[in-house]
Design a protein around this motif. Structure first.
Motif, PDB file in Angstrom:
ATOM      1  N   LYS A 104      26.654  32.710  48.643  1.00 14.36           N
ATOM      2  CA  LYS A 104      27.243  33.712  47.758  1.00 14.36           C
ATOM      3  C   LYS A 104      28.273  33.040  46.862  1.00 14.36           C
ATOM      4  CE  LYS A 104      25.406  37.459  49.625  1.00 14.36           C
ATOM      5  NZ  LYS A 104      24.477  38.313  48.952  1.00 14.36           N
ATOM      6  N   PHE A 106      31.709  34.315  44.540  1.00 16.79           N
ATOM      7  CA  PHE A 106      32.617  35.401  44.205  1.00 16.79           C
ATOM      8  C   PHE A 106      33.659  34.907  43.205  1.00 16.79           C
ATOM      9  CE2 PHE A 106      31.129  36.309  48.514  1.00 16.79           C
ATOM     10  CZ  PHE A 106      30.705  37.622  48.400  1.00 16.79           C
ATOM     11  N   GLU A 111      36.516  39.857  42.555  1.00 18.31           N
ATOM     12  CA  GLU A 111      35.524  40.078  43.612  1.00 18.31           C
ATOM     13  C   GLU A 111      36.051  39.761  45.010  1.00 18.31           C
ATOM     14  OE1 GLU A 111      31.421  39.411  41.051  1.00 18.31           O
ATOM     15  OE2 GLU A 111      32.174  37.726  42.207  1.00 18.31           O
ATOM     16  N   LEU A 115      34.142  39.605  48.754  1.00 19.21           N
ATOM     17  CA  LEU A 115      34.250  38.515  49.734  1.00 19.21           C
ATOM     18  C   LEU A 115      34.641  39.074  51.101  1.00 19.21           C
ATOM     19  CD1 LEU A 115      34.435  35.509  50.605  1.00 19.21           C
ATOM     20  CD2 LEU A 115      36.826  35.584  49.834  1.00 19.21           C
TER      21      LEU A 115
END
Length: 136
Positions: A104, A106, A111, A115
């Motif tokens: 991922k 972020f 964001e 997370l």
């Protein structure tokens, strides 16, 4: 819920300490170590007596790059979840990070909640972290 053993790669002491405090307060997570540069991170992560479930990596570090950490960890055994947390989460940078093995990516500026949700899902046993509300 198990504690998610986490290693942080972040060069800003203020951001690192705030991130650790926030994550440990909101998620069943234990930060087992940290580094502010690529070589220290790669050294710690390569040692067989060190282990973690998750590595959170910034792109721009004191020395080196988070991209080098991602590349070094992409085929780790046992597998470790790799997350990039950066102020430079542009579409091109996101794509590059995913190509290098990030699970991922972020953006630090907007964001952090994503997370935290991702880490909570991992700690709850969702191995992919893709439960309801997953970002991508």
């Amino acid at each position: 819920m198990a504690h998610l053993r986490t290693y942080i790669v972040e060069d800003s002491p203020v951001i690192r300490e705030n991130l650790i405090a926030t994550l440990e307060e909101m998620v069943p997570l234990e930060v087992v170590g940290s580094a502010d540069d690529e070589s220290t991170a790669k050294y710690w992560l390569a040692r067989p007596d060190n282990s973690c479930d998750l590595v959170i990596i910034d792109i721009f570090l004191k020395h080196g790059s988070g991209l080098g950490v991602l590349q070094a960890m992409r085929n780790s055994s046992p597998p470790v979840k790799l997350v990039v947390l950066s102020n430079y989460a542009t579409p091109d940078m996101r794509r590059k990070c995913i190509e290098l093995g990030a699970d991922k990516v972020f953006d630090k500026s907007n964001e952090i909640e994503g997370l935290i949700s991702y880490c909570a899902r991992l700690a709850a046993g969702d191995a992919a972290g893709t439960g309801p509300g997953a970002l991508f």
